[in-house]
Motif scaffolding. Structure first.
Motif, PDB file in Angstrom:
ATOM      1  N   THR A 308       0.848  -1.206   0.000  1.00  0.00           N
ATOM      2  CA  THR A 308       0.000   0.000   0.000  1.00  0.00           C
ATOM      3  C   THR A 308       0.879   1.250   0.000  1.00  0.00           C
ATOM      4  O   THR A 308       0.584   2.233  -0.692  1.00  0.00           O
ATOM      5  CB  THR A 308      -0.946  -0.014   1.212  1.00  0.00           C
ATOM      6  OG1 THR A 308      -1.640  -1.263   1.203  1.00  0.00           O
ATOM      7  CG2 THR A 308      -1.951   1.110   1.154  1.00  0.00           C
ATOM      8  N   GLY A 384      -6.892  -3.771   3.220  1.00  0.00           N
ATOM      9  CA  GLY A 384      -6.071  -4.710   3.982  1.00  0.00           C
ATOM     10  C   GLY A 384      -6.818  -5.919   4.486  1.00  0.00           C
ATOM     11  O   GLY A 384      -6.233  -6.961   4.716  1.00  0.00           O
ATOM     12  N   GLU A 385      -8.114  -5.790   4.714  1.00  0.00           N
ATOM     13  CA  GLU A 385      -8.912  -6.904   5.238  1.00  0.00           C
ATOM     14  C   GLU A 385     -10.378  -6.528   5.040  1.00  0.00           C
ATOM     15  O   GLU A 385     -10.692  -5.359   4.785  1.00  0.00           O
ATOM     16  CB  GLU A 385      -8.601  -7.129   6.718  1.00  0.00           C
ATOM     17  CG  GLU A 385      -8.702  -5.855   7.486  1.00  0.00           C
ATOM     18  CD  GLU A 385      -8.433  -5.958   8.972  1.00  0.00           C
ATOM     19  OE1 GLU A 385      -8.927  -6.887   9.607  1.00  0.00           O
ATOM     20  OE2 GLU A 385      -7.763  -5.068   9.481  1.00  0.00           O
ATOM     21  N   PRO A 386     -11.255  -7.510   5.171  1.00  0.00           N
ATOM     22  CA  PRO A 386     -12.665  -7.159   5.051  1.00  0.00           C
ATOM     23  C   PRO A 386     -13.042  -6.160   6.150  1.00  0.00           C
ATOM     24  O   PRO A 386     -12.580  -6.282   7.281  1.00  0.00           O
ATOM     25  CB  PRO A 386     -13.378  -8.497   5.279  1.00  0.00           C
ATOM     26  CG  PRO A 386     -12.352  -9.549   5.006  1.00  0.00           C
ATOM     27  CD  PRO A 386     -11.033  -8.941   5.386  1.00  0.00           C
ATOM     28  N   ASP A 408     -13.784   0.964  -0.332  1.00  0.00           N
ATOM     29  CA  ASP A 408     -13.249  -0.261   0.274  1.00  0.00           C
ATOM     30  C   ASP A 408     -12.533  -0.999  -0.848  1.00  0.00           C
ATOM     31  O   ASP A 408     -13.165  -1.572  -1.734  1.00  0.00           O
ATOM     32  CB  ASP A 408     -14.408  -1.083   0.855  1.00  0.00           C
ATOM     33  CG  ASP A 408     -13.969  -2.453   1.364  1.00  0.00           C
ATOM     34  OD1 ASP A 408     -12.763  -2.759   1.323  1.00  0.00           O
ATOM     35  OD2 ASP A 408     -14.851  -3.226   1.800  1.00  0.00           O
ATOM     36  N   THR A 409     -11.208  -0.971  -0.818  1.00  0.00           N
ATOM     37  CA  THR A 409     -10.410  -1.425  -1.961  1.00  0.00           C
ATOM     38  C   THR A 409      -9.815  -2.803  -1.699  1.00  0.00           C
ATOM     39  O   THR A 409      -9.067  -2.987  -0.752  1.00  0.00           O
ATOM     40  CB  THR A 409      -9.265  -0.430  -2.210  1.00  0.00           C
ATOM     41  OG1 THR A 409      -8.452  -0.361  -1.031  1.00  0.00           O
ATOM     42  CG2 THR A 409      -9.790   0.965  -2.511  1.00  0.00           C
ATOM     43  N   TRP A 411      -7.269  -5.663  -2.906  1.00  0.00           N
ATOM     44  CA  TRP A 411      -6.120  -5.989  -3.765  1.00  0.00           C
ATOM     45  C   TRP A 411      -5.072  -6.680  -2.934  1.00  0.00           C
ATOM     46  O   TRP A 411      -5.321  -7.003  -1.781  1.00  0.00           O
ATOM     47  CB  TRP A 411      -5.593  -4.741  -4.481  1.00  0.00           C
ATOM     48  CG  TRP A 411      -5.137  -3.607  -3.619  1.00  0.00           C
ATOM     49  CD1 TRP A 411      -5.913  -2.865  -2.764  1.00  0.00           C
ATOM     50  CD2 TRP A 411      -3.822  -3.063  -3.517  1.00  0.00           C
ATOM     51  NE1 TRP A 411      -5.147  -1.903  -2.148  1.00  0.00           N
ATOM     52  CE2 TRP A 411      -3.865  -2.000  -2.593  1.00  0.00           C
ATOM     53  CE3 TRP A 411      -2.602  -3.365  -4.135  1.00  0.00           C
ATOM     54  CZ2 TRP A 411      -2.741  -1.249  -2.260  1.00  0.00           C
ATOM     55  CZ3 TRP A 411      -1.476  -2.607  -3.813  1.00  0.00           C
ATOM     56  CH2 TRP A 411      -1.563  -1.562  -2.880  1.00  0.00           C
ATOM     57  N   GLN A 412      -3.910  -6.930  -3.503  1.00  0.00           N
ATOM     58  CA  GLN A 412      -2.867  -7.717  -2.844  1.00  0.00           C
ATOM     59  C   GLN A 412      -1.482  -7.227  -3.269  1.00  0.00           C
ATOM     60  O   GLN A 412      -1.352  -6.566  -4.303  1.00  0.00           O
ATOM     61  CB  GLN A 412      -2.960  -9.188  -3.291  1.00  0.00           C
ATOM     62  CG  GLN A 412      -4.308  -9.812  -3.135  1.00  0.00           C
ATOM     63  CD  GLN A 412      -4.334 -11.232  -3.658  1.00  0.00           C
ATOM     64  OE1 GLN A 412      -4.151 -11.457  -4.851  1.00  0.00           O
ATOM     65  NE2 GLN A 412      -4.544 -12.195  -2.779  1.00  0.00           N
ATOM     66  N   THR A 413      -0.482  -7.622  -2.496  1.00  0.00           N
ATOM     67  CA  THR A 413       0.902  -7.320  -2.874  1.00  0.00           C
ATOM     68  C   THR A 413       1.124  -7.749  -4.330  1.00  0.00           C
ATOM     69  O   THR A 413       1.739  -7.043  -5.121  1.00  0.00           O
ATOM     70  CB  THR A 413       1.873  -8.102  -1.955  1.00  0.00           C
ATOM     71  OG1 THR A 413       1.551  -7.780  -0.602  1.00  0.00           O
ATOM     72  CG2 THR A 413       3.311  -7.762  -2.241  1.00  0.00           C
ATOM     73  N   ASP A 497      -7.963 -16.016  -1.918  1.00  0.00           N
ATOM     74  CA  ASP A 497      -9.105 -15.524  -1.144  1.00  0.00           C
ATOM     75  C   ASP A 497     -10.390 -16.255  -1.532  1.00  0.00           C
ATOM     76  O   ASP A 497     -10.556 -16.670  -2.682  1.00  0.00           O
ATOM     77  CB  ASP A 497      -9.335 -14.026  -1.425  1.00  0.00           C
ATOM     78  CG  ASP A 497      -8.454 -13.140  -0.560  1.00  0.00           C
ATOM     79  OD1 ASP A 497      -7.823 -13.651   0.379  1.00  0.00           O
ATOM     80  OD2 ASP A 497      -8.408 -11.923  -0.830  1.00  0.00           O
ATOM     81  N   ARG A 512      -8.770 -15.125   3.491  1.00  0.00           N
ATOM     82  CA  ARG A 512      -7.871 -16.136   2.961  1.00  0.00           C
ATOM     83  C   ARG A 512      -8.434 -17.537   3.157  1.00  0.00           C
ATOM     84  O   ARG A 512      -8.998 -17.848   4.200  1.00  0.00           O
ATOM     85  CB  ARG A 512      -6.514 -16.067   3.661  1.00  0.00           C
ATOM     86  CG  ARG A 512      -5.844 -14.731   3.628  1.00  0.00           C
ATOM     87  CD  ARG A 512      -5.370 -14.302   2.289  1.00  0.00           C
ATOM     88  NE  ARG A 512      -4.530 -15.262   1.609  1.00  0.00           N
ATOM     89  CZ  ARG A 512      -3.766 -14.949   0.553  1.00  0.00           C
ATOM     90  NH1 ARG A 512      -3.739 -13.711   0.074  1.00  0.00           N
ATOM     91  NH2 ARG A 512      -3.052 -15.866  -0.036  1.00  0.00           N
ATOM     92  N   ARG A 523      -0.069  -9.537   6.604  1.00  0.00           N
ATOM     93  CA  ARG A 523      -0.056 -10.922   6.173  1.00  0.00           C
ATOM     94  C   ARG A 523       1.011 -11.707   6.896  1.00  0.00           C
ATOM     95  O   ARG A 523       2.136 -11.245   7.010  1.00  0.00           O
ATOM     96  CB  ARG A 523       0.269 -10.931   4.682  1.00  0.00           C
ATOM     97  CG  ARG A 523      -0.796 -11.533   3.868  1.00  0.00           C
ATOM     98  CD  ARG A 523      -0.560 -11.119   2.479  1.00  0.00           C
ATOM     99  NE  ARG A 523       0.042 -12.232   1.775  1.00  0.00           N
ATOM    100  CZ  ARG A 523       0.039 -12.307   0.447  1.00  0.00           C
ATOM    101  NH1 ARG A 523      -0.487 -11.343  -0.270  1.00  0.00           N
ATOM    102  NH2 ARG A 523       0.549 -13.327  -0.148  1.00  0.00           N
TER     103      ARG A 523
END
Ligand code: PRX
Length: 641
Positions: A308, A384-386, A408-409, A411-413, A497, A512, A523
Motif C-alpha cells: 500500500t 487490507g482486510e474485510p 473499500d479497496t 487488492w494484494q501485494t 481468497d 484467505r 499478512r
C-alpha cells in the motif's frame, strides 16, 4: 455481512465534481476495458505515461508470464518527478511530512527532483546501477521516498523492508535478493521512543556477504556505531553530489522492486514488480479511486514497507502530481487523536487506512474524534482486510460526517494495484463489500473445477485475464510463482481468497482460504511462525492458527508441544512469544500460546488445523473427524480450554 442490506449512493454534490460521475459511465468504460483489454491499456499507457521509446506490442501473454508494453522504454522516477517540473506543479508540495515529535517539512516537486538527482549520483558513485538490489530499512520520512525514487532513477531494484521486522527477517530478505546497498537511519520515532534501526541493520548484516555499503540517515541523533569503509552518512554523501541527474531509459519490463510477503509455505516470497505496467496500474487507479484533484492533500496511513505504501504513498500518487502527507509515528502519540489533529492542522482531504485501525479508533472513543472538525475530508478509503459493517458505519458517520464516500479497496501485494473497488462518484456502496472490479480487471468466483458459481454462492476468487500491474514472478523462484498462483487453475491467477458475488454482481471478500493469516491487516504465514517456534530448543512441534478477533480481524494462537524434560509454564509462554518476535518481528508475536501433549493429526501425519481453529475459538469440534489418528488428543485439548 451476508445480511447487510444498506446501500449508500454517492451524493449528487460529490458525483458532480468526480473524475467519474455515474454508473453508466463506469459500466461503459468497464465493458470496453474487458472486451478489448489491449486497446484499453494501450490508450491508457500512451496517455498517462511519459515514454522515451514508444512500445510496439501491448501484451505478450504466455501464461503465467506476461510482457506488457514490449519494445517501450521509460524511467519511472522521471514519470513521478521530472515530468511535473515543466508544469505549474514545479513548486507544488509533493510531500508534507510530520514527524512523531511534531517536526514538519514540505518537499516541493522541484526539491524532490534535487533530492532524487543527488541521491542517484551518490548511488552511481557507490557502483549501484541497473539491476542491482538495494534494501531500504527506513522510518516513514521523506528520505525513504527519495531512496525508492532514486533507485528507480538509476535502474536499481529496491526492496523495502518494514522497520518493524527483526534483524533475522531483514537478513533473510537481503540474502534472498543479494542486496549490495542497505539504506537505513540511526533510528525512528515510535510512541515517544527511538526504534534503533541501525543497530538492527548491524545485527542483520553480520551474515550478508553481498552488502558492500550502508547509507545512514541521521533522524533521531541516537548513538550508533559507524564502521569504516562500509557505513556512510547520508548527509556526507549528499554534500558533494550535483543537483541534476539525467535519468536513463529502461525497458518496460525492467524490474522496479521486490517486495517480500508471506505465503502459505516456507519463507516469505519476493514478489517482483516491473516498471511500465506497475506504474500504469498504480497511476490509473489512484486517479479514479481517490478521485484525485490538483488541490487534494492525501494521507495514507500505511508504511512504505507494505505494498500500500509503494503504490498509494509513492508511485500512484506522485506520478499523478499529488500532494502526499507522510506521518512517521504511532496513531496514538501523544494521544489517541493524533490523526484527527493532523487532518485539521494540515487540511487533509483524502484519508486511506485499514479496518483494524478504524476498530482501534472506535475503541478509543468518539470524544477523541468529536473534539476535531475534520471539515477538510472529502473521501475515505479502507484496505487490507474485510471491513465489518459496524466499522464501516462508524467510519462513515464519525469521520466522514455522512458526506464522504468510502472506497473499500480489495487488492494484494501481488496485484500491484487496486482490483475491486467502488469509484467514489459512481458506485453505490454496501458496507462490507469492495463492490465492483476496476477497469481492465476480470475477477470471478469459481468452484474447485474453475467453473463460475451462481450469484450468491461462495467460491474461490480468481482473476482470469492478465493486467499490467500483476506480479511477474517470485524473485529467484519461478517454480514457486507458477505453483502458488497458476497451478490451482492452470493459466489463471488464483488469489488465495474466498469470495461471493451478490445479485448485483458486488464482490464480498471472505478472506484467505489458504494458510495465510491476516493479523491487523498484516499478512503472516502459519508456516513462518511454526518454523520460528520449532527453532526454539525446547519446542518439539508447533501449529499456528488464526482466531477471529474483534480488533485485529484475526489473532494469532499457537499450539506447542515441548521436548521431553521441559516444563510448560507461563514464563516459557512469554519466552516463546518473545522468541517469535525476535525471529520475525513484533507483528508476529503470538497472542496466545497453548501447550499441548500432542497435536491432532491425520493418519498420514498432517496437522488438522481446522480442528485447532475450532478449539481456539472455543467451539465444539464438528465435521469429519474420522481421518483423525487419535481423537483423545482433541478431547485433551478441549478439556484444557
Ligand atoms: O485477504 C485479502 C486481504 O489482504 C490480502 C492481501 O494482503 P497483502 O498482500 O498484504 O496486501 C494488503 C494491501 C493491499 C488479500 O488477499 N484484503 C486486502 N484488501 C481487502 C482484503 N480483504 C477484504 N477486503 C479488502 N478491501
Amino acid at each position: 455481512m451476508s445480511r447487510e442490506k444498506r446501500v449508500f449512493k454517492p451524493s449528487a454534490e460529490f458525483a458532480s465534481q468526480a473524475n467519474l460521475g455515474s454508473m453508466a459511465a463506469y459500466k461503459r468504460l468497464y465493458t470496453e476495458s474487458v472486451n478489448s483489454p489491449e486497446k484499453f491499456w494501450e490508450k491508457q499507457a500512451k496517455e498517462l505515461l511519459v515514454w522515451r521509446r514508444q512500445f510496439k506490442k501491448v501484451l505478450k501473454w504466455k501464461a503465467p508470464h506476461a510482457e506488457w508494453f514490449g519494445g517501450g522504454a521509460l524511467n519511472v522516477c522521471e514519470n513521478c518527478v521530472d515530468r511535473h517540473l515543466k508544469t505549474e506543479r514545479a513548486n507544488k508540495a509533493a510531500l508534507i511530512f510530520e514527524g512523531e515529535p511534531g517536526d514538519v517539512r514540505t518537499v516541493t516537486y522541484k526539491q524532490l527532483y534535487f533530492h532524487t538527482s543527488r541521491l542517484a549520483h551518490v548511488f552511481e558513485n557507490m557502483g549501484i546501477g541497473q539491476g542491482d538490489r538495494v534494501a531500504i530499512y527506513m522510518p516513514m520520512v521523506p528520505e525513504a521516498v527519495f531512496a525508492m525514487l532514486a533507485c528507480a532513477r538509476v535502474g536499481a531494484i529496491h526492496t523495502v523492508v518494514f522497520g518493524g521486522f527483526s534483524a533475522e527477517s531483514l537478513k533473510d530478505r537481503i540474502n534472498d535478493c543479494g542486496a549490495k546497498l542497505v539504506i537505513t537511519a540511526d533510528g525512528s520515532w515510535r510512541r515517544g521512543k527511538i526504534v534503533p534501526l541501525k543497530q538492527t541493520v548491524d545485527a542483520a548484516i553480520e551474515k550478508t556477504p553481498t552488502v558492500q555499503t550502508v547509507l545512514v540517515l541521521r533522524r533521531c541523533g541516537n548513538d550508533i556505531k559507524m564502521r569504516d569503509g562500509r557505513d556512510v552518512w547520508w548527509h556526507d554523501a549528499w554534500l558533494g553530489a550535483p543537483n541534476h541527474h539525467k535519468p536513463k531509459a529502461f525497458p518496460s519490463e525492467h524490474p522496479l522492486f521486490i517486495l517480500y510477503t508471506s505465503g502459505s509455505t516456507g519463507k516469505p516470497k519476493g514478489v517482483l514488480h516491473t516498471s511500465a505496467g506497475y506504474l500504469l496500474g498504480a497511476k490509473l487507479s489512484s486517479q479514479y479511486v481517490f478521485d484525485l484533484k490538483e488541490d487534494d492533500l492525501y494521507f495514507c496511513s500505511a508504511d512504505i514497507g507494505w505494498i500500500t505504501g509503494h503504490s498509494y504513498v509513492v508511485y500512484g500518487l506522485l506520478s499523478n502530481g499529488a500532494t502526499v502527507f507522510l506521518y512517521e509515528g504511532a496513531p496514538n502519540q501523544p494521544g489517541p487523536d493524533r490523526f484527527w489533529q493532523m487532518i485539521d492542522r494540515h487540511g487533509i482531504t483524502i484519508f486511506y487506512t485499514a479496518p483494524t485501525a478504524i476498530r482501534a479508533f472506535m475503541r478509543w472513543g468518539d470524544n477523541y474524534v468529536l473534539s476535531h472538525h475534520l471539515k477538510s475530508l472529502r473521501l475515505l478509503g479502507s484496505v487490507g482486510e474485510p471491513i465489518n459493517p459496524e466499522a464501516w458505519m462508524w467510519y462513515y458517520r464519525m469521520i466522514g460526517k455522512k458526506k464522504c464516500p468510502i472506497v473499500d479497496t480489495w487488492w494484494q501485494t501481488e496485484t500491484g494495484s487496486i482490483m475491486i473497488t467502488p469509484l467514489p462518484g459512481a458506485t453505490p456502496c454496501k458496507p462490507g463489500s469492495a463492490t465492483l472490479p476496476f477497469f481492465g480487471i476480470s475477477p470471478k468466483v469459481v468452484d474447485d473445477k474453475g467453473k463460475e458459481v451462481p450469484k450468491g454462492s461462495g467460491g474461490k476468487l480468481i482473476i482470469d485475464k492478465p493486467w499490467p500491474s500483476m506480479l511477474r514472478t517470485l524473485w529467484g523462484d519461478d517454480e514457486r510463482f507458477k505453483n502458488t498462483y497458476f497451478s490451482e487453475y492452470p493459466g489463471v491467477y488464483f488469489t488465495g481468497d474466498g469470495a461471493r458475488q451478490d445479485k448485483d454482481g458486488y464482490f464480498w471478500i471472505v478472506g484467505r482460504i489458504d494458510d495465510v493469516l491476516n493479523i491487523s491487516g498484516h499478512r503472516l504465514g502459519t508456516a513462518e511462525v511454526e518454523s520460528a517456534l520449532v527453532a526454539h530448543p525446547k519446542v518439539a512441534e508447533a501449529a499456528a492458527i488464526g482466531r477471529p478477533d474483534e480488533l485485529k480481524g484475526q489473532s494469532l494462537v499457537v499450539f506447542v508441544t515441548l521436548k521431553a524434560g521441559n516444563e510448560p509454564n507461563d514464563d516459557l509462554k512469554e519466552e516463546l512469544r518473545n522468541h517469535v518476535g525476535k525471529e520475525i518481528g513484533a507483528i508476529a508475536k503470538p497472542d496466545v500460546v497453548r501447550f499441548a501433549a500432542a497435536l491432532p493429526k491425520t493418519r498420514s501425519g498432517k496437522i488438522m488445523r481446522r480442528i485447532l481453529k475450532e478449539i481456539a475459538a472455543g467451539k465444539e469440534v464438528k465435521g469429519d473427524t474420522t481421518t483423525l489418528e487419535d481423537f483423545a488428543v482433541v478431547a485433551a485439548l478441549q478439556a484444557d480450554d
